[in-house]
Motif scaffolding. Structure first.
Motif, PDB file in Angstrom:
ATOM      1  N   SER A 147       0.715  -1.391   0.165  1.00  0.00           N
ATOM      2  CA  SER A 147       0.073  -0.087  -0.082  1.00  0.00           C
ATOM      3  C   SER A 147       0.826   1.108  -0.124  1.00  0.00           C
ATOM      4  N   SER A 148       1.930   1.275   0.710  1.00  0.00           N
ATOM      5  CA  SER A 148       2.700   2.374   0.714  1.00  0.00           C
ATOM      6  C   SER A 148       3.577   2.704  -0.369  1.00  0.00           C
ATOM      7  N   TYR A 149       4.213   1.638  -0.975  1.00  0.00           N
ATOM      8  CA  TYR A 149       5.186   1.818  -2.003  1.00  0.00           C
ATOM      9  C   TYR A 149       4.406   1.600  -3.488  1.00  0.00           C
ATOM     10  N   CYS A 150       3.294   1.203  -3.556  1.00  0.00           N
ATOM     11  CA  CYS A 150       2.508   0.826  -4.768  1.00  0.00           C
ATOM     12  C   CYS A 150       1.465   1.731  -5.346  1.00  0.00           C
ATOM     13  N   GLU A 151       1.309   2.835  -4.575  1.00  0.00           N
ATOM     14  CA  GLU A 151       0.391   3.761  -4.705  1.00  0.00           C
ATOM     15  C   GLU A 151       0.575   4.590  -5.876  1.00  0.00           C
TER      16      GLU A 151
END
Length: 90
Positions: A86-90
């Motif tokens: 969720s943090s890296y792939c938005e």
């Protein structure tokens, strides 16, 4: 019986989340986090199946606590991995 329900619920969540498609960001952090999440999902599914087999085994001298502990631990790893996605792939 409760252990079977927990194992089935966790396995269902893992199966559904593994099959869901998500957009990929074009960076290595995203790719790495998705790889970790995939590995964590696989581990969680595997330990869930072990817990289910233990509960269905009918050996009432084994409370399946080892298997349950592994499911809890792998679920924690899975939660962390999903958070990274969720943090890296938005």
């Amino acid at each position: 019986m409760r252990l079977i329900a927990v194992a089935i619920a966790i396995f269902t969540v893992v199966a559904l989340s593994s099959s869901a498609s998500a957009t990929h960001a074009d960076n290595s952090d995203c790719e790495d986090s998705r790889d970790r999440a995939e590995s964590a999902a696989s581990d969680l599914a595997s330990y869930s199946r072990r817990l289910q087999r233990c509960a269905e085994n009918g050996d009432y001298s084994d409370d399946c606590s080892t298997e349950f502990r592994r499911v809890r631990s792998s679920h924690s790893d899975y939660e962390s991995a999903v958070s990274e996605v969720s943090s890296y792939c938005e």
